[in-house]
Design a protein around this motif. Structure first.
Motif, PDB file in Angstrom:
ATOM      1  N   LEU A   1      46.445 -17.271 -42.833  1.00 24.01           N
ATOM      2  CA  LEU A   1      47.601 -18.053 -42.397  1.00 24.01           C
ATOM      3  C   LEU A   1      48.024 -17.608 -41.002  1.00 24.01           C
ATOM      4  O   LEU A   1      47.758 -16.479 -40.576  1.00 24.01           O
ATOM      5  CB  LEU A   1      48.762 -17.864 -43.374  1.00 24.01           C
ATOM      6  CG  LEU A   1      48.562 -18.440 -44.779  1.00 24.01           C
ATOM      7  CD1 LEU A   1      49.696 -18.007 -45.699  1.00 24.01           C
ATOM      8  CD2 LEU A   1      48.464 -19.958 -44.731  1.00 24.01           C
ATOM      9  N   SER A   2      48.722 -18.472 -40.308  1.00 21.48           N
ATOM     10  CA  SER A   2      49.171 -18.144 -38.952  1.00 21.48           C
ATOM     11  C   SER A   2      50.166 -16.993 -38.973  1.00 21.48           C
ATOM     12  O   SER A   2      51.178 -17.064 -39.691  1.00 21.48           O
ATOM     13  CB  SER A   2      49.830 -19.363 -38.305  1.00 21.48           C
ATOM     14  OG  SER A   2      50.463 -18.993 -37.090  1.00 21.48           O
ATOM     15  N   PRO A   3      49.923 -15.941 -38.186  1.00 18.05           N
ATOM     16  CA  PRO A   3      50.917 -14.860 -38.093  1.00 18.05           C
ATOM     17  C   PRO A   3      52.267 -15.345 -37.593  1.00 18.05           C
ATOM     18  O   PRO A   3      53.291 -14.700 -37.837  1.00 18.05           O
ATOM     19  CB  PRO A   3      50.277 -13.874 -37.105  1.00 18.05           C
ATOM     20  CG  PRO A   3      48.812 -14.168 -37.167  1.00 18.05           C
ATOM     21  CD  PRO A   3      48.713 -15.642 -37.405  1.00 18.05           C
ATOM     22  N   ASP A   4      52.280 -16.493 -36.902  1.00 16.65           N
ATOM     23  CA  ASP A   4      53.536 -17.001 -36.357  1.00 16.65           C
ATOM     24  C   ASP A   4      54.468 -17.576 -37.421  1.00 16.65           C
ATOM     25  O   ASP A   4      55.564 -18.050 -37.097  1.00 16.65           O
ATOM     26  CB  ASP A   4      53.255 -18.060 -35.287  1.00 16.65           C
ATOM     27  CG  ASP A   4      52.657 -17.457 -34.033  1.00 16.65           C
ATOM     28  OD1 ASP A   4      52.856 -16.246 -33.803  1.00 16.65           O
ATOM     29  OD2 ASP A   4      51.959 -18.178 -33.296  1.00 16.65           O
ATOM     30  N   CYS A   5      54.047 -17.522 -38.684  1.00 14.32           N
ATOM     31  CA  CYS A   5      54.981 -17.844 -39.770  1.00 14.32           C
ATOM     32  C   CYS A   5      56.127 -16.837 -39.800  1.00 14.32           C
ATOM     33  O   CYS A   5      57.213 -17.140 -40.307  1.00 14.32           O
ATOM     34  CB  CYS A   5      54.264 -17.831 -41.118  1.00 14.32           C
ATOM     35  SG  CYS A   5      53.031 -19.138 -41.304  1.00 14.32           S
ATOM     36  N   VAL A   6      55.899 -15.620 -39.284  1.00 12.17           N
ATOM     37  CA  VAL A   6      56.940 -14.587 -39.195  1.00 12.17           C
ATOM     38  C   VAL A   6      56.955 -14.051 -37.768  1.00 12.17           C
ATOM     39  O   VAL A   6      55.956 -13.519 -37.278  1.00 12.17           O
ATOM     40  CB  VAL A   6      56.696 -13.429 -40.182  1.00 12.17           C
ATOM     41  CG1 VAL A   6      57.756 -12.349 -39.999  1.00 12.17           C
ATOM     42  CG2 VAL A   6      56.702 -13.943 -41.625  1.00 12.17           C
ATOM     43  N   GLN A   7      58.082 -14.207 -37.097  1.00 15.54           N
ATOM     44  CA  GLN A   7      58.241 -13.694 -35.739  1.00 15.54           C
ATOM     45  C   GLN A   7      59.592 -13.007 -35.620  1.00 15.54           C
ATOM     46  O   GLN A   7      60.503 -13.250 -36.428  1.00 15.54           O
ATOM     47  CB  GLN A   7      58.177 -14.832 -34.718  1.00 15.54           C
ATOM     48  CG  GLN A   7      56.873 -15.625 -34.729  1.00 15.54           C
ATOM     49  CD  GLN A   7      56.931 -16.764 -33.736  1.00 15.54           C
ATOM     50  OE1 GLN A   7      56.568 -16.613 -32.577  1.00 15.54           O
ATOM     51  NE2 GLN A   7      57.415 -17.915 -34.188  1.00 15.54           N
ATOM     52  N   THR A   8      59.729 -12.184 -34.594  1.00 18.92           N
ATOM     53  CA  THR A   8      61.020 -11.556 -34.321  1.00 18.92           C
ATOM     54  C   THR A   8      61.361 -11.710 -32.851  1.00 18.92           C
ATOM     55  O   THR A   8      60.477 -11.732 -31.985  1.00 18.92           O
ATOM     56  CB  THR A   8      61.018 -10.069 -34.705  1.00 18.92           C
ATOM     57  OG1 THR A   8      62.333  -9.521 -34.505  1.00 18.92           O
ATOM     58  CG2 THR A   8      60.028  -9.256 -33.884  1.00 18.92           C
ATOM     59  N   VAL A   9      62.630 -11.846 -32.572  1.00 19.13           N
ATOM     60  CA  VAL A   9      63.098 -11.933 -31.189  1.00 19.13           C
ATOM     61  C   VAL A   9      62.885 -10.571 -30.529  1.00 19.13           C
ATOM     62  O   VAL A   9      63.339  -9.544 -31.040  1.00 19.13           O
ATOM     63  CB  VAL A   9      64.581 -12.337 -31.146  1.00 19.13           C
ATOM     64  CG1 VAL A   9      65.111 -12.295 -29.715  1.00 19.13           C
ATOM     65  CG2 VAL A   9      64.767 -13.720 -31.747  1.00 19.13           C
ATOM     66  N   GLY A  10      62.204 -10.561 -29.412  1.00 22.72           N
ATOM     67  CA  GLY A  10      61.838  -9.305 -28.782  1.00 22.72           C
ATOM     68  C   GLY A  10      62.805  -8.817 -27.734  1.00 22.72           C
ATOM     69  O   GLY A  10      62.397  -8.163 -26.772  1.00 22.72           O
ATOM     70  N   THR A  11      64.058  -9.130 -27.856  1.00 22.16           N
ATOM     71  CA  THR A  11      65.061  -8.666 -26.904  1.00 22.16           C
ATOM     72  C   THR A  11      66.373  -8.375 -27.626  1.00 22.16           C
ATOM     73  O   THR A  11      66.676  -9.006 -28.645  1.00 22.16           O
ATOM     74  CB  THR A  11      65.316  -9.698 -25.795  1.00 22.16           C
ATOM     75  OG1 THR A  11      66.389  -9.251 -24.946  1.00 22.16           O
ATOM     76  CG2 THR A  11      65.700 -11.060 -26.385  1.00 22.16           C
TER      77      THR A  11
ATOM     78  N   ALA B   1      56.691 -21.234 -34.200  1.00 23.01           N
ATOM     79  CA  ALA B   1      57.130 -21.353 -35.594  1.00 23.01           C
ATOM     80  C   ALA B   1      56.946 -22.778 -36.100  1.00 23.01           C
ATOM     81  O   ALA B   1      56.502 -22.998 -37.231  1.00 23.01           O
ATOM     82  CB  ALA B   1      58.589 -20.931 -35.719  1.00 23.01           C
ATOM     83  N   LYS B   2      57.275 -23.748 -35.259  1.00 17.69           N
ATOM     84  CA  LYS B   2      57.151 -25.154 -35.652  1.00 17.69           C
ATOM     85  C   LYS B   2      55.694 -25.484 -35.966  1.00 17.69           C
ATOM     86  O   LYS B   2      55.392 -26.168 -36.961  1.00 17.69           O
ATOM     87  CB  LYS B   2      57.655 -26.037 -34.517  1.00 17.69           C
ATOM     88  CG  LYS B   2      58.029 -27.441 -34.935  1.00 17.69           C
ATOM     89  CD  LYS B   2      59.413 -27.456 -35.549  1.00 17.69           C
ATOM     90  CE  LYS B   2      59.935 -28.862 -35.726  1.00 17.69           C
ATOM     91  NZ  LYS B   2      61.277 -28.889 -36.332  1.00 17.69           N
ATOM     92  N   ALA B   3      54.789 -24.977 -35.130  1.00 15.95           N
ATOM     93  CA  ALA B   3      53.363 -25.224 -35.372  1.00 15.95           C
ATOM     94  C   ALA B   3      52.911 -24.549 -36.663  1.00 15.95           C
ATOM     95  O   ALA B   3      52.112 -25.112 -37.426  1.00 15.95           O
ATOM     96  CB  ALA B   3      52.538 -24.729 -34.186  1.00 15.95           C
ATOM     97  N   ALA B   4      53.416 -23.342 -36.910  1.00 14.66           N
ATOM     98  CA  ALA B   4      53.009 -22.595 -38.108  1.00 14.66           C
ATOM     99  C   ALA B   4      53.465 -23.280 -39.392  1.00 14.66           C
ATOM    100  O   ALA B   4      52.786 -23.191 -40.422  1.00 14.66           O
ATOM    101  CB  ALA B   4      53.568 -21.175 -38.046  1.00 14.66           C
ATOM    102  N   THR B   5      54.602 -23.987 -39.353  1.00 13.33           N
ATOM    103  CA  THR B   5      55.102 -24.621 -40.582  1.00 13.33           C
ATOM    104  C   THR B   5      54.156 -25.693 -41.085  1.00 13.33           C
ATOM    105  O   THR B   5      54.074 -25.928 -42.293  1.00 13.33           O
ATOM    106  CB  THR B   5      56.486 -25.270 -40.365  1.00 13.33           C
ATOM    107  OG1 THR B   5      56.411 -26.257 -39.330  1.00 13.33           O
ATOM    108  CG2 THR B   5      57.530 -24.235 -40.019  1.00 13.33           C
ATOM    109  N   ARG B   6      53.441 -26.329 -40.174  1.00 15.70           N
ATOM    110  CA  ARG B   6      52.544 -27.408 -40.597  1.00 15.70           C
ATOM    111  C   ARG B   6      51.409 -26.877 -41.464  1.00 15.70           C
ATOM    112  O   ARG B   6      50.940 -27.560 -42.375  1.00 15.70           O
ATOM    113  CB  ARG B   6      52.015 -28.153 -39.368  1.00 15.70           C
ATOM    114  CG  ARG B   6      53.080 -28.998 -38.676  1.00 15.70           C
ATOM    115  CD  ARG B   6      52.485 -29.906 -37.623  1.00 15.70           C
ATOM    116  NE  ARG B   6      52.154 -29.189 -36.408  1.00 15.70           N
ATOM    117  CZ  ARG B   6      53.003 -28.968 -35.408  1.00 15.70           C
ATOM    118  NH1 ARG B   6      54.253 -29.396 -35.502  1.00 15.70           N
ATOM    119  NH2 ARG B   6      52.622 -28.327 -34.330  1.00 15.70           N
ATOM    120  N   GLN B   7      50.964 -25.647 -41.172  1.00 11.47           N
ATOM    121  CA  GLN B   7      49.935 -25.022 -42.005  1.00 11.47           C
ATOM    122  C   GLN B   7      50.534 -24.445 -43.276  1.00 11.47           C
ATOM    123  O   GLN B   7      50.017 -24.633 -44.375  1.00 11.47           O
ATOM    124  CB  GLN B   7      49.235 -23.915 -41.213  1.00 11.47           C
ATOM    125  CG  GLN B   7      48.131 -23.219 -42.025  1.00 11.47           C
ATOM    126  CD  GLN B   7      47.746 -21.872 -41.444  1.00 11.47           C
ATOM    127  OE1 GLN B   7      48.597 -21.151 -40.911  1.00 11.47           O
ATOM    128  NE2 GLN B   7      46.475 -21.518 -41.560  1.00 11.47           N
TER     129      GLN B   7
END
Length: 426
Positions: A183-193, A25-31
Motif C-alpha cells: 500500500l502507499s506509504p502516503d496513507c500515513v503522513q506527518t506535518v514536518g514543521t 494523501a488524496k492520491a493514496a485514498t484511491r488505493q
C-alpha cells in the motif's frame, strides 16, 4: 539513530508543504479505499512488527522530545508524552488488536426495494482524508493511523511540537508497514514543521481534507472551532464528574473515585470533580481524604466544615480540567441538584453516578447529556480500547455523526448503491 530536528519553514514553505501532503494523501485514498481486508491487516501487523523492532529508536526520539521541554512542565504532562518499552509494546499490541477487528468498510447498513423495482443498498465507505491535530501524547499518532488504515482513510498527523521527534519515529514504522503490504506509504503522513501556520493550512484545505479531528486542550479545540473551514469532529476537554449518591456503598465509591482520579491523572477520562450528596458526606469525606493523601482535594465551604483537611475551592475549580493530582469536591442536596450542577459544569465527556439505587442511576444516566455516562464504574473506562474498539481516535463530545469513543465504525460514512433494470422516471 540520528534524532530528527524539527523543521522550520517560511510561511510560503508551510503552505506548499501542507499542500503536498494533502495531494499525496488524496492520491493514496484511491488505493486504500479499494484495498481488501487482508491487505489492510497485513499492513497493520507489519507496522506492529516495525514498532517493536524500532523500540530503542522510538525511546531515543522520545527522550530527546522530553529533554527539549521547558523545565516548568508538570509531571502529568511529561507522563502523557513519555514512551518506554512497555508503552511501545502497547502501541504495537493495539495495532495487532485492530487487525483482528471486523472491517467496517463495505458493511451493508440497509437494503430496500422500491415500487419502481430499484434495489437500493446503503453501505459503509471511508470518509477520505483525515487531519488529526493533537497535543502531547505520541501514542495518538499510532492509534489514529491504525484506525484510519483499517477504515480505509488516509491521515495527516499534526502532533504537538513537544512530541515531533516521537511522532516522526512512529510514522516511519507505520509507513514501513504500509509499504511491506503493497500500500502507499502516503496513507500515513506527518506535518514536518512545528510552525503553527500548518494547522491553519490544514483547517483551510477544503478541497483535500474531508474531516479534521482535534484532540487536546480547550485552547486547541477553540482554535479549530474558530479557524476550520473543513468538517470537524470535536474532542473537548474532560471535565468529568463522579457523583456519590446518598445510597452509595462508601467503600466502593472511595475505591472507584481513587482510580477515576489517580490511575492516570493526565488522561481525558480522569474524574476532575467529585460531587457528594449531603446525606452521605459525613461518611464519605473523611474516607476519601484518608484514601487519597496523594491528591489535593479542593472543597466548597460546606465540605470543609465537615472535613477541614480539604483546601478551599474557588469558582474556577468547578470548570477546571486539572490533568493533575487535584480534584474539586462539591456537596449537593439530592439527585436533582447533582444533575443540575453537573449539567452546568460538565464538558460533556464522561460523568458517573455511584449508587446502589437502580432508579436513581436510571434517572441520572438519562438526564446527564454527556457522551458517556457510567454507573458504579471509574470514568477512566471511557476509552476505545476498553469499549472493545481496539483503540480510539478520540472521544467525540458533539452530537452529530459520532459521539463517545471514535473507533472504526465512526470513521466511515456511507453511500447508496442503486441497481436498476432499465427503469426510467416518469
Amino acid at each position: 539513530m540520528t534524532v530528527m530536528q524539527p523543521i522550520q519553514k517560511s510561511s510560503t514553505d508551510v503552505s506548499a508543504h501542507v499542500a503536498a501532503l494533502c495531494k499525496a494523501a488524496k492520491a493514496a485514498t484511491r488505493q486504500l479505499a479499494t484495498a481488501d481486508t487482508a491487505t489492510k491487516n497485513a499492513a497493520l501487523r507489519a507496522a506492529a512488527r516495525a514498532l517493536r523492532a524500532a523500540s530503542p529508536d522510538l525511546i531515543a526520539a522520545n527522550t530527546a522530545d522530553i529533554a527539549s521541554l521547558d523545565a516548568s512542565k508538570p509531571e502529568s504532562f511529561i507522563d502523557r508524552l513519555r514512551l518506554d518499552e512497555g508503552r511501545v509494546a502497547a502501541l504495537a499490541d493495539a495495532l495487532d488488536a485492530i487487525a483482528e477487528l471486523p472491517d467496517p468498510v463495505g458493511r451493508e447498513l440497509a437494503r430496500f426495494e422500491r415500487p419502481s423495482g430499484l434495489d437500493i443498498r446503503r453501505i459503509a465507505v471511508p470518509i477520505g482524508v483525515i487531519a488529526m491535530i493533537y497535543e502531547s501524547r505520541p501514542n495518538v499518532g499510532a492509534d489514529a493511523s491504525a484506525l484510519c488504515i483499517k477504515s480505509g482513510n488516509a491521515i495527516i498527523l499534526r502532533g504537538g511540537s513537544e512530541s515531533i521527534r516521537s511522532t516522526e519515529a512512529i510514522v516511519r514504522c507505520m509507513r514501513e508497514g504500509l509499504a511491506e503490504a503493497g500500500l502507499s506509504p502516503d496513507c500515513v503522513q506527518t506535518v514536518g514543521t512545528t510552525d503553527r501556520a500548518a494547522v491553519t493550512e490544514l483547517l483551510h484545505a477544503v478541497d483535500d481534507i474531508d474531516l479534521a479531528i482535534p484532540r487536546g486542550g480547550r485552547g486547541l479545540v477553540e482554535l479549530v472551532r474558530r479557524e476550520a473551514r473543513v468538517p470537524t469532529l470535536l474532542h473537548l476537554d474532560g471535565n468529568c464528574h463522579s457523583y456519590v449518591h446518598a445510597d452509595a456503598d462508601v467503600a466502593q465509591a472511595v475505591k472507584i473515585i481513587r482510580n477515576a482520579k489517580l490511575r492516570r491523572t493526565g488522561v481525558c477520562g480522569a474524574t476532575e470533580s467529585i460531587v457528594i450528596d449531603r446525606q452521605i458526606a459525613a461518611q464519605m469525606l473523611p474516607a476519601l481524604v484518608e484514601a487519597m493523601p496523594d491528591c489535593e482535594l479542593r472543597g466548597d465551604a460546606d465540605a470543609i466544615a465537615i472535613e477541614p483537611r480539604l483546601t478551599p475551592a474557588s469558582d474556577g475549580d468547578w470548570r477546571t480540567e486539572y490533568l493533575d493530582a487535584i480534584a474539586s469536591v462539591k456537596l449537593v442536596d439530592g439527585l436533582d441538584a447533582a444533575i443540575a450542577f453537573i449539567a452546568e459544569h460538565s464538558s460533556g465527556h464522561t460523568d458517573a453516578i455511584l449508587t446502589r439505587n437502580a432508579d436513581a442511576a436510571r434517572r441520572f444516566m438519562l438526564s446527564i447529556d454527556s457522551a458517556v455516562v457510567m454507573h458504579n464504574a471509574s470514568t477512566q473506562f471511557s476509552d476505545g480500547g476498553e469499549f472493545g474498539m481496539g483503540a480510539e481516535i478520540g472521544i467525540a463530545t458533539g452530537k452529530m455523526h459520532a459521539r463517545g469513543p471514535v473507533g472504526l465504525e465512526q470513521l466511515t460514512s456511507f453511500k447508496y448503491l442503486v441497481h436498476g433494470n432499465g427503469q426510467t422516471r416518469d
